[in-house]
Write an enzyme that holds these catalytic residues in place. Sequence first.
Site, PDB file in Angstrom:
ATOM      1  N   GLU A  20      -7.775   5.236  15.694  1.00  0.00           N
ATOM      2  CA  GLU A  20      -7.342   3.831  15.630  1.00  0.00           C
ATOM      3  C   GLU A  20      -6.552   3.464  16.869  1.00  0.00           C
ATOM      4  O   GLU A  20      -5.680   4.224  17.303  1.00  0.00           O
ATOM      5  CB  GLU A  20      -6.398   3.582  14.440  1.00  0.00           C
ATOM      6  CG  GLU A  20      -7.032   3.591  13.087  1.00  0.00           C
ATOM      7  CD  GLU A  20      -6.002   3.305  11.987  1.00  0.00           C
ATOM      8  OE1 GLU A  20      -5.004   2.594  12.253  1.00  0.00           O
ATOM      9  OE2 GLU A  20      -6.183   3.811  10.885  1.00  0.00           O
ATOM     10  N   GLU A  35      -2.949   8.336   7.352  1.00  0.00           N
ATOM     11  CA  GLU A  35      -1.599   8.505   7.912  1.00  0.00           C
ATOM     12  C   GLU A  35      -0.591   9.020   6.878  1.00  0.00           C
ATOM     13  O   GLU A  35       0.373   8.341   6.517  1.00  0.00           O
ATOM     14  CB  GLU A  35      -1.125   7.185   8.512  1.00  0.00           C
ATOM     15  CG  GLU A  35      -1.968   6.764   9.696  1.00  0.00           C
ATOM     16  CD  GLU A  35      -1.571   5.396  10.253  1.00  0.00           C
ATOM     17  OE1 GLU A  35      -0.840   4.669   9.572  1.00  0.00           O
ATOM     18  OE2 GLU A  35      -2.018   5.073  11.361  1.00  0.00           O
ATOM     19  N   CYS A  45       3.596   8.626  -5.351  1.00  0.00           N
ATOM     20  CA  CYS A  45       4.436   9.780  -5.034  1.00  0.00           C
ATOM     21  C   CYS A  45       3.522  10.995  -4.914  1.00  0.00           C
ATOM     22  O   CYS A  45       2.787  11.322  -5.847  1.00  0.00           O
ATOM     23  CB  CYS A  45       5.466  10.017  -6.130  1.00  0.00           C
ATOM     24  SG  CYS A  45       6.199  11.658  -5.969  1.00  0.00           S
ATOM     25  N   HIS A  67      -3.378  -9.089  12.421  1.00  0.00           N
ATOM     26  CA  HIS A  67      -3.559  -7.893  13.248  1.00  0.00           C
ATOM     27  C   HIS A  67      -4.851  -8.043  14.040  1.00  0.00           C
ATOM     28  O   HIS A  67      -5.855  -8.524  13.517  1.00  0.00           O
ATOM     29  CB  HIS A  67      -3.631  -6.657  12.347  1.00  0.00           C
ATOM     30  CG  HIS A  67      -3.573  -5.387  13.110  1.00  0.00           C
ATOM     31  ND1 HIS A  67      -4.651  -4.882  13.795  1.00  0.00           N
ATOM     32  CD2 HIS A  67      -2.564  -4.529  13.314  1.00  0.00           C
ATOM     33  CE1 HIS A  67      -4.286  -3.765  14.388  1.00  0.00           C
ATOM     34  NE2 HIS A  67      -3.026  -3.526  14.107  1.00  0.00           N
ATOM     35  N   ARG A  74       0.858  -1.172   0.000  1.00  0.00           N
ATOM     36  CA  ARG A  74       0.000   0.000   0.000  1.00  0.00           C
ATOM     37  C   ARG A  74       0.902   1.233   0.000  1.00  0.00           C
ATOM     38  O   ARG A  74       2.121   1.096   0.077  1.00  0.00           O
ATOM     39  CB  ARG A  74      -0.927  -0.004   1.208  1.00  0.00           C
ATOM     40  CG  ARG A  74      -0.220   0.222   2.511  1.00  0.00           C
ATOM     41  CD  ARG A  74      -1.193  -0.002   3.647  1.00  0.00           C
ATOM     42  NE  ARG A  74      -0.947   0.900   4.738  1.00  0.00           N
ATOM     43  CZ  ARG A  74      -1.460   0.732   5.962  1.00  0.00           C
ATOM     44  NH1 ARG A  74      -2.244  -0.313   6.217  1.00  0.00           N
ATOM     45  NH2 ARG A  74      -1.216   1.577   6.912  1.00  0.00           N
TER      46      ARG A  74
END
Length: 661
Positions: free
Chosen positions: A307, A154, A119, A358, A115
């Site tokens: 999160e 993020e 750019c 996760h 992921r």
Amino acid sequence: MTTRSLTDRLGGLAFGGDYNPEQWDEPVWKEDDALMRRARVNLATVGVFSWALLEPDEGRYDFAWLDAHMNRLHANGVAVDLATPTASPPPWFTLAHPDALPVTPEGTRLIHGSRDTYCLTAPAYRSAARRIASALAERYGEHPAVALWHVHNEYGTLCYCDHTAAAFRVWLRARHGSLDALNEAWGTAFWSQRYTSWEQVLPPRVTQWHKNPGQALDFRRFWSDEIIAAYREQRDAIRAHSDRPVTTNLMLPAYQNVDLWALARELDVVTSDQYPSAPGLDAAADAAFHADRTRSLAGGHPWLLLEQGTNTVYDRDRVLAKEPGDILRHTLGHIARGSEGALFFQWRQSRAGAETWHSAMVPHAGPDSRVFREVAQVGEAVARLGELAGSTVTASVAVLHEADAWWALGVDGLPSADLDYHAALGRAHRALWDAGVTVDFAHPEHDLSRFPLVIAPALFLLSDGAAENLRRYVAGGGTLLVQHASGYVDDRMHARLGGYPAEPLREALGIRVEEYRPLRRDERIALSDGTHGTVWSESLRAEGAETLAAYAEGMLTGSPALTRHRFGSGKAWYLSTRLDDAGYAALVARLLDEAGVAPEVPGLPAQVEAVVRRAPDGRRWRVLINHRPEPVPLPEPAHDLLTGSTLSELPPGGCAVLRTT
Ligand code: GAL
């Protein structure tokens, strides 16, 4: 637009997580609806990684599947934090725009398959990101489920490609005005680096040895501005179609590819993600560190934890489990410090893909599991805290934090590899957290006058404005602690001449550092008060300051290590080494005492967290978290919102939210 409108829309604090229904099918969606009701979920983050489904081919959108989920969630009483999927472009994007893939400093162009393969400066990426943000906003801007817009995910991915080089030059021209000024700023007189045309100027790609520090710092600043510009483009595209608040989730605390102060100013609601890197008490301290930073970035306004993990602590090469009760303790650790709720990554644990292992709110084992039972209990607890919405937190100590200072400690060629900005910040916070006081973070150029105590743990780079601001703060009556290796360079990474730290801070501290003497790895140096220093030492002369402890061995014997200077109406302390843990805790206790700062809730033993949230109308709540293995009596019995009863003692590991007057 503030968090108030978000909590109004939700009817209380937020509880939920990232929801990726595209990983599942109809029977699971039905179960999700039931389980979300059971866990009191009222907010789901949707679409973070859905670009490939939303735009299967360039310019062709498919919203039907998302329409169905939005409507289903809405019908189930779950509001949506709708994401733009721009952190993860699909494979077709790579093939159509290979120039928009990120390039590492070594020159390797990364390919899709993970992921964040984009750019930020590539024109094709930027316009594709604007287009999909716009298309989503046009379709869902007025959708009744949408409570919040979640731009990207993020921000931070770096790139060193030719698009980046071109954009960097534009930025440098604007900052420096001329090539001569850039040469001067970067000190290119050394090592034959003088630039004679703009085309010669590059991002700090891999080179033979040390990179130019001015170039490295400017690149960080440039990249941060690019991130902010990219965020604003999407935000503005959304605002054209929607009146709901817009945010992007900040990644704290160690991930700093953006000036968080500057980005936070652009957000309608400041939101962030937190994943601790050590279990037990350290994880709780980390949650507090994270939460205090996010609240400070939000200017003290309510913010939202977007999160956290239900059961995950990253410990380098493995994930460790959180202990029973940690989900509630960590959740309350954030809510105590101003978060308007708590969300997790993710709702249902993936059965395939990169984050299969996760943790999630519904684990692989399903709802008949400890984790889901705890999640449902925490959802119930958060639902009882609705009256806290909009209340805020007041801190009496500030720790100084600044992007430039952080980046300055990341350049090549520094005197010691052990000057760790993030660790220094966390250590100062931890000592204050252990002492039971609530901490704000502040920019060194902020007005600091409301804080009786300010700690500057790592200001290697200190701008002229910050040096003057700190001098003014002390003169006006503040108590300031400046720690080792501060004020060594200006905002161009030029060394301060004539002794450190920079004037006029040096005048306020009443000292002059003549020589830095980094210590060997694992070396300890004895001080006259029985404490020890590590990492760093300095040959220091007192110029008006009193010496509270001196070095007690080696060539520095007798040279001041800890000083205090009365200046104007305040006091400026300087600590020229990294003190051992006990010594640092004792120093912080002494500073708190001198500055007249008491624990937020007096009368509680160590390891009982206590933070007060205050409403504008005078109502107050004490959020208490007992990290001790034994029960702790409360200073006075009070009504606990979590249990709905009057409480006089906190059980081992227990939490309470006490309504007080
Ligand atoms: C976050 C990220 C999520 C997920 C999570 C795992 O930083 O936003 O997408 O990867 O980490 O801990």
